[in-house]
Design a protein around this motif. Sequence first.
Motif, PDB file in Angstrom:
ATOM      1  N   MET A   1       6.040   8.018  -0.047  1.00  0.00           N
ATOM      2  CA  MET A   1       5.964   6.662  -0.596  1.00  0.00           C
ATOM      3  C   MET A   1       4.519   6.177  -0.606  1.00  0.00           C
ATOM      4  O   MET A   1       3.821   6.259   0.414  1.00  0.00           O
ATOM      5  CB  MET A   1       6.808   5.753   0.306  1.00  0.00           C
ATOM      6  N   GLU A   2       4.079   5.686  -1.759  1.00  0.00           N
ATOM      7  CA  GLU A   2       2.697   5.207  -1.863  1.00  0.00           C
ATOM      8  C   GLU A   2       2.637   3.761  -1.348  1.00  0.00           C
ATOM      9  O   GLU A   2       3.282   2.865  -1.897  1.00  0.00           O
ATOM     10  CB  GLU A   2       2.218   5.297  -3.307  1.00  0.00           C
ATOM     11  N   VAL A   3       1.886   3.535  -0.286  1.00  0.00           N
ATOM     12  CA  VAL A   3       1.834   2.202   0.333  1.00  0.00           C
ATOM     13  C   VAL A   3       0.566   1.441  -0.047  1.00  0.00           C
ATOM     14  O   VAL A   3       0.480   0.228   0.128  1.00  0.00           O
ATOM     15  CB  VAL A   3       1.974   2.286   1.871  1.00  0.00           C
ATOM     16  N   ALA A   4      -0.418   2.157  -0.533  1.00  0.00           N
ATOM     17  CA  ALA A   4      -1.641   1.550  -1.062  1.00  0.00           C
ATOM     18  C   ALA A   4      -2.186   2.551  -2.070  1.00  0.00           C
ATOM     19  O   ALA A   4      -1.689   3.677  -2.146  1.00  0.00           O
ATOM     20  CB  ALA A   4      -2.650   1.290   0.046  1.00  0.00           C
ATOM     21  N   ASP A   5      -3.173   2.140  -2.835  1.00  0.00           N
ATOM     22  CA  ASP A   5      -3.715   3.012  -3.862  1.00  0.00           C
ATOM     23  C   ASP A   5      -4.162   4.350  -3.247  1.00  0.00           C
ATOM     24  O   ASP A   5      -5.110   4.386  -2.455  1.00  0.00           O
ATOM     25  CB  ASP A   5      -4.904   2.300  -4.522  1.00  0.00           C
ATOM     26  N   GLY A   6      -3.441   5.429  -3.577  1.00  0.00           N
ATOM     27  CA  GLY A   6      -3.814   6.746  -3.066  1.00  0.00           C
ATOM     28  C   GLY A   6      -3.529   6.954  -1.591  1.00  0.00           C
ATOM     29  O   GLY A   6      -4.046   7.887  -0.980  1.00  0.00           O
ATOM     30  N   VAL A   7      -2.702   6.108  -1.005  1.00  0.00           N
ATOM     31  CA  VAL A   7      -2.319   6.268   0.404  1.00  0.00           C
ATOM     32  C   VAL A   7      -0.801   6.377   0.478  1.00  0.00           C
ATOM     33  O   VAL A   7      -0.088   5.464   0.045  1.00  0.00           O
ATOM     34  CB  VAL A   7      -2.802   5.091   1.280  1.00  0.00           C
ATOM     35  N   HIS A   8      -0.310   7.488   1.002  1.00  0.00           N
ATOM     36  CA  HIS A   8       1.121   7.760   1.043  1.00  0.00           C
ATOM     37  C   HIS A   8       1.602   7.820   2.489  1.00  0.00           C
ATOM     38  O   HIS A   8       0.920   8.373   3.342  1.00  0.00           O
ATOM     39  CB  HIS A   8       1.427   9.098   0.359  1.00  0.00           C
ATOM     40  N   ARG A   9       2.783   7.272   2.697  1.00  0.00           N
ATOM     41  CA  ARG A   9       3.368   7.259   4.042  1.00  0.00           C
ATOM     42  C   ARG A   9       4.564   8.196   4.096  1.00  0.00           C
ATOM     43  O   ARG A   9       5.432   8.167   3.232  1.00  0.00           O
ATOM     44  CB  ARG A   9       3.820   5.843   4.386  1.00  0.00           C
ATOM     45  N   LEU A 211      -3.658  -4.187   5.155  1.00  0.00           N
ATOM     46  CA  LEU A 211      -2.526  -3.305   5.458  1.00  0.00           C
ATOM     47  C   LEU A 211      -2.789  -2.510   6.732  1.00  0.00           C
ATOM     48  O   LEU A 211      -3.785  -1.791   6.834  1.00  0.00           O
ATOM     49  CB  LEU A 211      -2.312  -2.347   4.279  1.00  0.00           C
ATOM     50  N   LEU A 212      -1.882  -2.647   7.695  1.00  0.00           N
ATOM     51  CA  LEU A 212      -1.984  -1.873   8.925  1.00  0.00           C
ATOM     52  C   LEU A 212      -0.886  -0.813   8.913  1.00  0.00           C
ATOM     53  O   LEU A 212       0.300  -1.140   8.739  1.00  0.00           O
ATOM     54  CB  LEU A 212      -1.835  -2.795  10.141  1.00  0.00           C
ATOM     55  N   LEU A 213      -1.299   0.441   9.070  1.00  0.00           N
ATOM     56  CA  LEU A 213      -0.359   1.557   9.053  1.00  0.00           C
ATOM     57  C   LEU A 213      -0.337   2.200  10.429  1.00  0.00           C
ATOM     58  O   LEU A 213      -1.259   2.916  10.806  1.00  0.00           O
ATOM     59  CB  LEU A 213      -0.782   2.569   7.972  1.00  0.00           C
ATOM     60  N   PRO A 214       0.729   1.934  11.202  1.00  0.00           N
ATOM     61  CA  PRO A 214       0.770   2.395  12.584  1.00  0.00           C
ATOM     62  C   PRO A 214       1.330   3.803  12.738  1.00  0.00           C
ATOM     63  O   PRO A 214       1.920   4.361  11.803  1.00  0.00           O
ATOM     64  CB  PRO A 214       1.724   1.374  13.228  1.00  0.00           C
ATOM     65  N   GLY A 215       1.170   4.348  13.941  1.00  0.00           N
ATOM     66  CA  GLY A 215       1.750   5.653  14.260  1.00  0.00           C
ATOM     67  C   GLY A 215       3.268   5.612  14.299  1.00  0.00           C
ATOM     68  O   GLY A 215       3.930   6.617  14.055  1.00  0.00           O
ATOM     69  N   HIS A 216       3.810   4.435  14.618  1.00  0.00           N
ATOM     70  CA  HIS A 216       5.262   4.265  14.691  1.00  0.00           C
ATOM     71  C   HIS A 216       5.629   2.934  14.060  1.00  0.00           C
ATOM     72  O   HIS A 216       5.038   1.908  14.400  1.00  0.00           O
ATOM     73  CB  HIS A 216       5.741   4.285  16.144  1.00  0.00           C
ATOM     74  N   GLY A 217       6.606   2.951  13.163  1.00  0.00           N
ATOM     75  CA  GLY A 217       7.100   1.712  12.585  1.00  0.00           C
ATOM     76  C   GLY A 217       6.630   1.473  11.162  1.00  0.00           C
ATOM     77  O   GLY A 217       5.851   2.240  10.589  1.00  0.00           O
ATOM     78  N   GLU A 218       7.120   0.368  10.629  1.00  0.00           N
ATOM     79  CA  GLU A 218       6.874   0.011   9.231  1.00  0.00           C
ATOM     80  C   GLU A 218       5.436  -0.462   9.012  1.00  0.00           C
ATOM     81  O   GLU A 218       4.803  -0.959   9.940  1.00  0.00           O
ATOM     82  CB  GLU A 218       7.811  -1.138   8.839  1.00  0.00           C
ATOM     83  N   PRO A 219       4.951  -0.342   7.781  1.00  0.00           N
ATOM     84  CA  PRO A 219       3.638  -0.922   7.464  1.00  0.00           C
ATOM     85  C   PRO A 219       3.650  -2.433   7.701  1.00  0.00           C
ATOM     86  O   PRO A 219       4.677  -3.087   7.522  1.00  0.00           O
ATOM     87  CB  PRO A 219       3.475  -0.624   5.964  1.00  0.00           C
ATOM     88  N   TRP A 220       2.497  -2.961   8.092  1.00  0.00           N
ATOM     89  CA  TRP A 220       2.328  -4.407   8.281  1.00  0.00           C
ATOM     90  C   TRP A 220       1.343  -4.865   7.218  1.00  0.00           C
ATOM     91  O   TRP A 220       0.220  -4.366   7.147  1.00  0.00           O
ATOM     92  CB  TRP A 220       1.795  -4.691   9.684  1.00  0.00           C
ATOM     93  N   ARG A 221       1.777  -5.832   6.372  1.00  0.00           N
ATOM     94  CA  ARG A 221       0.982  -6.160   5.183  1.00  0.00           C
ATOM     95  C   ARG A 221       0.224  -7.478   5.278  1.00  0.00           C
ATOM     96  O   ARG A 221      -0.379  -7.919   4.315  1.00  0.00           O
ATOM     97  CB  ARG A 221       1.891  -6.188   3.951  1.00  0.00           C
ATOM     98  N   ASP A 222       0.282  -8.136   6.413  1.00  0.00           N
ATOM     99  CA  ASP A 222      -0.295  -9.477   6.521  1.00  0.00           C
ATOM    100  C   ASP A 222      -1.646  -9.520   7.233  1.00  0.00           C
ATOM    101  O   ASP A 222      -2.028 -10.576   7.741  1.00  0.00           O
ATOM    102  CB  ASP A 222       0.697 -10.409   7.234  1.00  0.00           C
TER     103      ASP A 222
END
Length: 237
Positions: A1-9, A211-222
Amino acid sequence: MEVADGVHRFGTRMVNWYLIERGGRLTLVDAGMRGYWPQLTDALRSLGRKVEEVEAVVLTHAHADHVGFAHQVKANSDAVIWVHERDAEPGLRRFPPFRLYLRPTAWPLLAHGLRNGLLATPDAAEVRTYTDGEVLEVPGRPRARHLPGHTRGNCALHLADASVVFSGDALVTFDPYRRRRGPRLLIKGVNEDNDQARASLDELAVLNARLLLPGHGEPWRDGVAAAVAEARRNGYW
Ligand SMILES: [Zn+2]
Ligand SMILES: [Zn+2]
């Protein structure tokens, strides 16, 4: 899943790993658990890419659930495995204390780890080490921010052009040991130094990204600062 431009989770409900695509070149951020290897090959196939094209595996830290299939990438490509200098010794694979898995809330994580070859994660590896503030010469050119505490070499990686921070386990949005959601520090016993982990939140909070992308859990967009504020509100342990 692409979560930011060119960044996939990718990953599972338990553990995340990420792929950065920049100018047609590929960097992995963390490598999940060992058994996630088919996720990588499937993901690359769907992007029309091959494992041989991966240039770097940048580890946020050396816990076995993040080192995962890194060795297998290296064995199938010219990729370099990067890790902060303080997590490079004595080996490249650490486990949280086993007693953490005795809590009933951690049993699903334990079962998941056993199914996905966590204990068989190779330890020895030829790595390239990085330091605090370094801009890594890998596709995407993330800047490393040393946030010790979870492990002594735990780092966040800041991809300023995409307004993304990979926080590793310095701050997560799901604690798989307690099955709690929302921005927080991981359970006390998993951190090498809890006070340091708490202090590192101040360093994380100043990174300017949405956008914060953690080791565990959903992306945080705020925003990273809001994630840290929320972690403080959630209480530390
Ligand atoms: Zn960890
Ligand atoms: Zn972790």
